[in-house]
Motif scaffolding. Sequence first.
Motif, mmCIF file in Angstrom:
data_model
loop_
_atom_site.group_PDB
_atom_site.id
_atom_site.type_symbol
_atom_site.label_atom_id
_atom_site.label_comp_id
_atom_site.label_asym_id
_atom_site.label_seq_id
_atom_site.Cartn_x
_atom_site.Cartn_y
_atom_site.Cartn_z
ATOM 1 N N GLY B 626 42.393 12.520 79.859
ATOM 2 C CA GLY B 626 42.427 13.788 79.335
ATOM 3 C C GLY B 626 42.468 15.124 80.952
ATOM 4 N N GLN B 627 41.416 14.162 81.617
ATOM 5 C CA GLN B 627 41.323 15.421 82.249
ATOM 6 C C GLN B 627 42.711 14.706 83.838
ATOM 7 O OE1 GLN B 627 36.863 13.760 83.374
ATOM 8 N NE2 GLN B 627 36.378 14.988 82.298
ATOM 9 N N LYS B 628 42.974 13.641 83.487
ATOM 10 C CA LYS B 628 43.986 13.614 84.514
ATOM 11 C C LYS B 628 46.020 13.906 84.468
ATOM 12 C CE LYS B 628 43.060 8.853 85.989
ATOM 13 N NZ LYS B 628 43.645 7.264 86.484
ATOM 14 N N TYR B 629 45.487 14.184 83.032
ATOM 15 C CA TYR B 629 46.524 14.871 82.511
ATOM 16 C C TYR B 629 46.930 16.085 82.862
ATOM 17 C CZ TYR B 629 49.786 17.052 78.643
ATOM 18 O OH TYR B 629 50.520 17.714 79.057
ATOM 19 N N GLU B 630 45.207 16.939 82.636
ATOM 20 C CA GLU B 630 45.079 18.191 82.355
ATOM 21 C C GLU B 630 45.320 18.140 84.188
ATOM 22 O OE1 GLU B 630 41.358 19.561 80.510
ATOM 23 O OE2 GLU B 630 43.157 18.871 78.335
ATOM 24 N N SER B 631 44.738 18.243 85.314
ATOM 25 C CA SER B 631 45.000 18.116 86.547
ATOM 26 C C SER B 631 46.405 17.406 86.822
ATOM 27 C CB SER B 631 43.896 16.360 87.238
ATOM 28 O OG SER B 631 43.727 15.622 86.402
ATOM 29 N N GLY B 632 47.032 16.716 85.806
ATOM 30 C CA GLY B 632 48.772 16.641 86.576
ATOM 31 C C GLY B 632 48.475 15.194 87.103
ATOM 32 N N GLU B 633 47.529 14.305 87.478
ATOM 33 C CA GLU B 633 47.560 12.580 87.882
ATOM 34 C C GLU B 633 48.533 11.321 86.990
ATOM 35 O OE1 GLU B 633 44.693 9.926 88.822
ATOM 36 O OE2 GLU B 633 44.148 11.503 88.948
ATOM 37 N N ILE B 634 48.435 11.881 86.011
ATOM 38 C CA ILE B 634 49.216 11.746 84.838
ATOM 39 C C ILE B 634 50.435 12.491 83.846
ATOM 40 C CG2 ILE B 634 48.131 9.519 84.515
ATOM 41 C CD1 ILE B 634 46.529 10.143 81.770
ATOM 42 N N PHE B 635 50.967 11.927 83.548
ATOM 43 C CA PHE B 635 51.886 12.704 82.832
ATOM 44 C C PHE B 635 52.777 12.227 81.402
ATOM 45 C CE2 PHE B 635 56.469 10.945 82.366
ATOM 46 C CZ PHE B 635 56.383 10.129 82.789
ATOM 47 N N LEU B 636 52.864 12.943 79.891
ATOM 48 C CA LEU B 636 52.616 12.401 78.652
ATOM 49 C C LEU B 636 53.119 11.383 78.458
ATOM 50 C CD1 LEU B 636 52.043 14.342 75.568
ATOM 51 C CD2 LEU B 636 54.534 15.183 76.145
#
Lengths: 217, 791
Positions: B626-636
């Motif tokens: 979730g954190q990685k997603y929010e920081s833009g490190e991974i995408f949907l």
Amino acid sequence: MYIDREEVLRYMGYRGQNIDHTTEKLLNDCIDEVARVSKESFLYEIFDIERAAEGLCLKGTTLTLAGEDIGRHLAGSEKCALMAVTLGLEVDKRINFYSKTDIAKALVFDACATAAAESICDTVQEKIETVAKSMGFETTTRFSPGYGDFPIGIQKELAKVLKTYEGIGLSVNESSIMIPRKSVTAFIGLRREKSDESGNSCESCGRRNCSFRKGVE
Amino acid sequence: MGNIFESKEFLIFDGGMGTMLQAYGLKAGELPESWNISNPGKILEIHKAYIAAGADVITTNTFGANRYKLKGSGYSCGEIIESAVKIAKEATGSKLTAHDIGPIGQLMEPYGTLSFRDAYDAFKEQVIAGTAAGADMILIETMSDIYEARAAILAAKENSHLPVLCTMTFQPDGRTLTGTDPLTMVNIISHLGVDALGINCSLGPKDIIPLLAQVLKYSSVPVIVQPNAGLPVVLDGKTFYDISPEQFGQYMAETAKMGAAILGGCCGTTPEHIRELKKAVSGLKPVRPEAVKLTAASSATATVILGEEAKIIGERINPTGKKRLKEALRNGDMDYLLREAVAQRDAGAHILDVNVGLPEIDEKAMMVRAVSELQGIVNLPLQIDSVSPDVIEAAVRICSGRPIINSVNGEKKTMDTIFPIAKKYGCLVVALTLDENGIPEKAEDRLKIAEKIVNRAGEFGIDREDIIVDCLVLTASAQQKEARETIKAVALVKEKLGIKTTLGVSNVSFGLPDRELLNRTFLAMALTAGLDAPILNPMAEAMTDTIKAYNVLWNIDKEAAEYISSRSAVNEQPVFKEKEENQSLKKLIIDGMKEEAVLTVKKLLREINGLEIVDTFLIPALDVVGQKYESGEIFLPQLIQSAETVKRAFEVIKDNMLKNAGEVTGVSRGKIVIATVKGDIHDIGKNIVKILLENYGFEVYDLGKDVPAESIVKKVQEENALMVGLSALMTTTVKSMEDTVKALRLYCPDTRVMVGGAVLNEDYAKMIGADFYGKDAREAVKIARTFYGCE
């Protein structure tokens, strides 16, 4: 069929992240599968525009086009091409299926299908441009129900005029949603002079903070 | 009246109406049926022109006279149809009038939003009006969706005494727009009691010929053909068709020689076409080719023929002895059912048996729901398995294909209840060789019961081809000498009656060790005796492998091609590297490695309990993702692959809890009912929210898409859920979201509502009265966790 990978990624909110091996494979598989199972088909017809008090009318049809944005889009056009495109029901069936069995795949597949529908639209638009040129006309960009203040409620009437259900199996439900879902309808103006639009359909849209907005950040 | 279709002369229908009306100035988009009232003279003129051209039957101008297409026209279905029949009868005189019924113009569930019930009601209204107005027959035509055709035929048969004809329109790929092939069409429709069936519209007459050959080969009722005048060509803004009346006549004479008995035209055909058609067949007489009789079950898009190689009926959708399925049925967890269906299909099942009988649930409602969901997801024919005739009828009524009923037996009462249902809905029936006196010991006596059932079926008009005999498998541990009697009975039924057979194979081994060995040996014996459709668990490889081996030894699998390819696939099965399997579960989740994660969880469960795995591995991994997603490190897609991985891991843990403790406990963080609102069919977004909520331990009741407010209120009350999540993607459906919020406020004042979807924002959400706005799935999880006090 051409499916623009960059567009697919844009629909999924891609911002330059590292694409790992699994995701890369998923993306490629979905692009192939969408291309394989799509039964793309389209219809278009060209009508004369008549300007009446209640709005723009397409001659010989029951259509009246209300709204400022469509008026602006077709200002200066004498004729109007009405087009409808669909990828067919198999794509919907697969999206449904993957939604139940593998949501990540459903998401990517859905994005690929959207890109595919856009690409078919481009092809149909080119056909219309060729016909228009032969008649001595230039064309505008595509303008679809739901753009700006042009209501999507018009989908139903549009489907009747083009007989989309009988012709390509494209129906519109009571909420004005097109089924099969990967379908597009659009208006293209035919005018004597080239229009000065940029070709970026997002620019004329009022939804400034839309997350899919192109190139105007 | 019915025998006019079997007459010694061809029955000639008229040609196109729409094309003629356009020539008279009908606007694009204008309702052609409105001319019955505003311009009746023109309609009469067209009818008369067709009579003059030699048509025996005039079709009323009512193709689109259904309540959906008439909405907003100012005309009612009744007045349009009444006027249309009146005009037609004025033209026909002593000739015949066919009440025309076209498709509703909307796609049916699950792809569209039109329910079977609503389609039926719309057709019923038309049928009643046309019959009352004095039409001579009902022509259901230009159907693309077999499901819709089925609704129309049922409406016609149940609400009118008139003969019914039904035609479908095909695409260049030889299927209808929704995917039905000619054999499947015939297998479904010809058993519904229609008087004639066939092909119309489609392409030109030339392209119809190969499809027609298929229809003629299998149809037990007279065949009708009404092609277009070729393909439309647009010249200077006007539409022309590329087949001349003379060519049309020649092609139609060809179809007549093949065996079509009822002939006419569709789009682009004119009185000239009909005149030429009449001329071209004037020297010919109808011929009726002998139809090939099959024992075949169909889904809407595929047909499975029994009697060729062995066809597997998947047995896993049956709660007997399956704790996890019982739990799923109690919770209305359709996804689990669907996964079972897909897994069986992938393992080689040809037909799926569906049994959802549990004492504590409403079997009928569950069966109807299961059938609707299953037929939307898997294209295998279904076998409706219930002891209750009520449940069976409700299920076969809404089936889109031709199902099998499981079952009838030799008891008079059962036969007299089940056969009328089978006949009316055109189903196949499994016949158990038992009766009032139980199961006979001897094979010969079981044969006698089979014979009795076949004879009684015949009295109800059911052919022997529509019966599949189950000679019944008893357990070898209790009745050892009867295992052999079953095999003998199969051979006898095949030899004496020539009827197809089925058996629930795995019953044989109850109570004995190494059941699989007995099962597969018994299966091989039964196949040799002539078993056509074993009911078994297709995931048991020993069983499917036995069939593959049998197919080689019995000279069915030529040159052992399928066998050899299946063997090489076995050798290529992925072997997970030790390294990957031993990676930490947390990393596997973050990387979205589903299979590896499942293996690792299974291993871990030997050492620690499920709840500990959830807390130590699953939730922390999800937080990282979730954190990685929010920081833009991974995408949907990456976020969701991790979510899918956690979901699979959860399934393993749940299974384990059920096996050990008999129930799933300690996992639930709270109940949430979610749905895409009425009218809207977008549900990927909602499904993403669902999986993430489930990942975090919420009990999610997913009501699907296009869900009316009443259903949502009902579920919330039943489950006492304190939170509801609603999704809508269109400006047009936000209104029904608002209505749903209002209904929830009224009936469930303690429940909080969270909304989401592309057209919404914080302000909009407030405006429609929602409590929370979730801009994406992660946000939805945060809202739920805060609300239920998990954070």
